[in-house]
Design a protein around this motif. Sequence first.
Motif, PDB file in Angstrom:
ATOM      1  N   PRO B 143       0.814  -1.226   0.000  1.00 15.49           N
ATOM      2  CA  PRO B 143       0.000   0.000   0.000  1.00 15.49           C
ATOM      3  C   PRO B 143       0.845   1.273   0.000  1.00 15.49           C
ATOM      4  O   PRO B 143       0.417   2.292  -0.549  1.00 15.49           O
ATOM      5  CB  PRO B 143      -0.808  -0.091   1.294  1.00 15.49           C
ATOM      6  N   MET B 144       2.035   1.228   0.605  1.00 12.65           N
ATOM      7  CA  MET B 144       2.901   2.409   0.598  1.00 12.65           C
ATOM      8  C   MET B 144       3.286   2.758  -0.840  1.00 12.65           C
ATOM      9  O   MET B 144       3.269   3.911  -1.248  1.00 12.65           O
ATOM     10  CB  MET B 144       4.175   2.156   1.414  1.00 12.65           C
ATOM     11  N   LYS B 145       3.648   1.741  -1.606  1.00 11.35           N
ATOM     12  CA  LYS B 145       4.072   1.984  -2.994  1.00 11.35           C
ATOM     13  C   LYS B 145       2.891   2.318  -3.889  1.00 11.35           C
ATOM     14  O   LYS B 145       2.985   3.146  -4.783  1.00 11.35           O
ATOM     15  CB  LYS B 145       4.770   0.737  -3.544  1.00 11.35           C
ATOM     16  N   TYR B 146       1.761   1.644  -3.666  1.00 17.69           N
ATOM     17  CA  TYR B 146       0.619   1.774  -4.571  1.00 17.69           C
ATOM     18  C   TYR B 146      -0.208   3.018  -4.270  1.00 17.69           C
ATOM     19  O   TYR B 146      -0.737   3.654  -5.175  1.00 17.69           O
ATOM     20  CB  TYR B 146      -0.246   0.521  -4.476  1.00 17.69           C
ATOM     21  N   LEU B 147      -0.329   3.382  -2.961  1.00 14.66           N
ATOM     22  CA  LEU B 147      -1.188   4.510  -2.594  1.00 14.66           C
ATOM     23  C   LEU B 147      -0.390   5.759  -2.222  1.00 14.66           C
ATOM     24  O   LEU B 147      -0.662   6.844  -2.719  1.00 14.66           O
ATOM     25  CB  LEU B 147      -2.098   4.118  -1.424  1.00 14.66           C
ATOM     26  N   THR B 148       0.595   5.601  -1.319  1.00 15.57           N
ATOM     27  CA  THR B 148       1.281   6.782  -0.787  1.00 15.57           C
ATOM     28  C   THR B 148       2.248   7.405  -1.802  1.00 15.57           C
ATOM     29  O   THR B 148       2.174   8.608  -2.064  1.00 15.57           O
ATOM     30  CB  THR B 148       2.044   6.421   0.500  1.00 15.57           C
ATOM     31  N   VAL B 149       3.138   6.589  -2.364  1.00 10.42           N
ATOM     32  CA  VAL B 149       4.181   7.143  -3.237  1.00 10.42           C
ATOM     33  C   VAL B 149       3.606   7.919  -4.431  1.00 10.42           C
ATOM     34  O   VAL B 149       4.016   9.057  -4.671  1.00 10.42           O
ATOM     35  CB  VAL B 149       5.173   6.036  -3.676  1.00 10.42           C
ATOM     36  N   PRO B 150       2.634   7.365  -5.188  1.00 11.53           N
ATOM     37  CA  PRO B 150       2.107   8.143  -6.321  1.00 11.53           C
ATOM     38  C   PRO B 150       1.508   9.482  -5.900  1.00 11.53           C
ATOM     39  O   PRO B 150       1.698  10.502  -6.573  1.00 11.53           O
ATOM     40  CB  PRO B 150       1.028   7.247  -6.915  1.00 11.53           C
ATOM     41  N   ARG B 151       0.809   9.498  -4.743  1.00 13.43           N
ATOM     42  CA  ARG B 151       0.173  10.741  -4.288  1.00 13.43           C
ATOM     43  C   ARG B 151       1.213  11.769  -3.855  1.00 13.43           C
ATOM     44  O   ARG B 151       1.112  12.954  -4.186  1.00 13.43           O
ATOM     45  CB  ARG B 151      -0.805  10.442  -3.145  1.00 13.43           C
ATOM     46  N   VAL B 152       2.213  11.309  -3.100  1.00 15.30           N
ATOM     47  CA  VAL B 152       3.231  12.235  -2.595  1.00 15.30           C
ATOM     48  C   VAL B 152       4.049  12.807  -3.766  1.00 15.30           C
ATOM     49  O   VAL B 152       4.282  14.019  -3.840  1.00 15.30           O
ATOM     50  CB  VAL B 152       4.142  11.526  -1.561  1.00 15.30           C
ATOM     51  N   LEU B 153       4.431  11.925  -4.685  1.00  9.01           N
ATOM     52  CA  LEU B 153       5.205  12.405  -5.844  1.00  9.01           C
ATOM     53  C   LEU B 153       4.381  13.381  -6.684  1.00  9.01           C
ATOM     54  O   LEU B 153       4.865  14.459  -7.071  1.00  9.01           O
ATOM     55  CB  LEU B 153       5.607  11.223  -6.731  1.00  9.01           C
ATOM     56  N   ALA B 154       3.131  13.009  -6.951  1.00  9.48           N
ATOM     57  CA  ALA B 154       2.278  13.857  -7.796  1.00  9.48           C
ATOM     58  C   ALA B 154       2.088  15.223  -7.152  1.00  9.48           C
ATOM     59  O   ALA B 154       2.181  16.251  -7.828  1.00  9.48           O
ATOM     60  CB  ALA B 154       0.929  13.179  -8.030  1.00  9.48           C
ATOM     61  N   ALA B 155       1.841  15.259  -5.835  1.00  6.74           N
ATOM     62  CA  ALA B 155       1.604  16.551  -5.174  1.00  6.74           C
ATOM     63  C   ALA B 155       2.880  17.389  -5.161  1.00  6.74           C
ATOM     64  O   ALA B 155       2.834  18.604  -5.361  1.00  6.74           O
ATOM     65  CB  ALA B 155       1.102  16.324  -3.750  1.00  6.74           C
ATOM     66  N   THR B 156       4.035  16.742  -4.951  1.00  9.90           N
ATOM     67  CA  THR B 156       5.299  17.486  -4.894  1.00  9.90           C
ATOM     68  C   THR B 156       5.613  18.117  -6.253  1.00  9.90           C
ATOM     69  O   THR B 156       6.196  19.196  -6.334  1.00  9.90           O
ATOM     70  CB  THR B 156       6.445  16.552  -4.461  1.00  9.90           C
ATOM     71  N   ILE B 157       5.210  17.442  -7.321  1.00  4.81           N
ATOM     72  CA  ILE B 157       5.472  17.980  -8.665  1.00  4.81           C
ATOM     73  C   ILE B 157       4.383  18.973  -9.086  1.00  4.81           C
ATOM     74  O   ILE B 157       4.659  19.999  -9.715  1.00  4.81           O
ATOM     75  CB  ILE B 157       5.582  16.815  -9.680  1.00  4.81           C
ATOM     76  N   ALA B 158       3.134  18.674  -8.713  1.00  7.35           N
ATOM     77  CA  ALA B 158       2.013  19.513  -9.184  1.00  7.35           C
ATOM     78  C   ALA B 158       1.988  20.875  -8.495  1.00  7.35           C
ATOM     79  O   ALA B 158       1.654  21.883  -9.124  1.00  7.35           O
ATOM     80  CB  ALA B 158       0.693  18.789  -8.949  1.00  7.35           C
ATOM     81  N   LEU B 159       2.344  20.916  -7.207  1.00  3.62           N
ATOM     82  CA  LEU B 159       2.193  22.175  -6.468  1.00  3.62           C
ATOM     83  C   LEU B 159       3.026  23.331  -7.028  1.00  3.62           C
ATOM     84  O   LEU B 159       2.509  24.443  -7.155  1.00  3.62           O
ATOM     85  CB  LEU B 159       2.494  21.948  -4.985  1.00  3.62           C
ATOM     86  N   PRO B 160       4.309  23.131  -7.373  1.00  2.00           N
ATOM     87  CA  PRO B 160       5.058  24.244  -7.967  1.00  2.00           C
ATOM     88  C   PRO B 160       4.413  24.753  -9.258  1.00  2.00           C
ATOM     89  O   PRO B 160       4.369  25.964  -9.503  1.00  2.00           O
ATOM     90  CB  PRO B 160       6.438  23.649  -8.257  1.00  2.00           C
ATOM     91  N   VAL B 161       3.874  23.840 -10.055  1.00  4.12           N
ATOM     92  CA  VAL B 161       3.227  24.258 -11.299  1.00  4.12           C
ATOM     93  C   VAL B 161       1.979  25.082 -10.973  1.00  4.12           C
ATOM     94  O   VAL B 161       1.746  26.160 -11.544  1.00  4.12           O
ATOM     95  CB  VAL B 161       2.856  23.028 -12.163  1.00  4.12           C
TER      96      VAL B 161
END
Lengths: 249, 263
Positions: B143-161
């Motif tokens: 669940p860490m890889k499937y749920l947490t990692v995609p969300r954390v990565l996506a938010a870290t990249i999306a927020l600056p944009v």
Amino acid sequence: MIELIDVHKSFGKKHVLKGVNLRVEKGESMVIIGGSGTGKSVLLKCILGLVRPEKGRILLDGQDAIRPSDRDAFLARFGMLFQGGALFDSLPVWQNVAFRLLRGALKRPREEARRIAIDKLARVGLGADTADLYPAELSGGMQKRVGLARAIAAEPEIIFFDEPTTGLDPILAGVINRLIRGIVEEMGATAVTITHDMTSVRAIADRVAMLHDGVIQWVGPVSQLDNSGNPYVDQFVHGREEGPIEALR
Amino acid sequence: MKGARLLDPLAGLGASTLGLLAAIGRVAFYLASTLSHVLRPPFYPREFLAQLMVIGYFSLPVVGLTALFTGGALALQIYVGGARFNAESVVPQIVAIGMVRELGPVLTGLMVAGRVASSIAAEIGTMKVTEQIDALVTLSTNPMKYLTVPRVLAATIALPVLAAVGDAIGIFGGYLVGITRLDLNAATYLKNTADFLETADVISGLVKAAVFGFIVALMGCYHGMNSGRGAQGVGRATTNAVVSSSVLIMGANYLLTQLFFAT
């Protein structure tokens, strides 16, 4: 073969499993009965490693199941039908069923995974038209069937069923019971079912184990269920208020 | 038991301090676990792209509107304040620096905390309560890889944009108010903004936004994964996710501002 030796598990002050000993032979269908909240689900979760017991050993074909050397390979041998279905509501039905086939070690091409999913859906009596629906669009009985299809999709050696008929009407419960029995026999799988539905027990079980007060009180073939000579089993099977099991829990 | 606690303030203080420290410890472990899973396969690109859509693209309207109104209000305030010492002409510069260095990233972070941390916590919390997380594990998926990692990565990249878009819209909001309500010259407004802003101003704001994105998704996932039972448990997880990510954003904002102060 699954073997549990003196398994203990507590949650806070609540001592749920107090030394469970149980052996499930390869290819047999074992049903564990017991009242609500006696730790039946915890027992299954201990075997799968979802819950870690404090004490005791769990062996799968003689190998340590609590800390398996390759956890993915270990889990790939199991299929599980959860009580509420536990379908992923963000994915359509076919991707739920083919979940294991779309990622990880058992990954197949998408079309093949979809074809297998539709096959398995047919096996549990659902048409190909359900494949693209989402779990929220299905009735309770259909969700159980999809859960069942997901549990058998990767053809596991061992299948766990957690209260497969809870919340279903008697006719539908009968259908699910027959499906489970049929699938288990057809696949030659080892099955462990948790239930307190006596009709289910008689339809599914080769052998029955009774869990009460954190230990297995009785194990025997389903044919001896009605004359087990065990006061716990007697009280449970006949639904009596008087007996060693306190009715007020 | 409760009465005894009321009569013994020291014990109450001790218990809540220990509770806080334990919570910090659990979040730290969760953070370390997330970081270790980011780098190790399997990766789930499909989930990542879906989250990029949900967190980034669908947050554009709310971030854009917030920035537009804030830029406009900022221009009015600075004009009024500046007029007290004959400095009405600094409106473009202050709006630009205020939006890019501070308000763009912070408001984006807070709006996304409200929109995304809550939905992540509610979704993962419901998944936990309905045994979907257990089901993931039995299907050999972490669940860490499937749920947490995609969300954390996506938010870290999306927020600056998102913050960059917010910056631009905020400056535009200030510009609109400046030329329509305050009679500032349009060309001068744009020239002043462009001349005054430095690359470091923009970069420091975007770095802040990335950190805020990380905080929002991490808190959403953490509270969802640790959600209590039932509807009440999920509700509490959702509230905690929004409150903790908002407070952490403000705290991190101060620390980062301090860090970027010289640049």
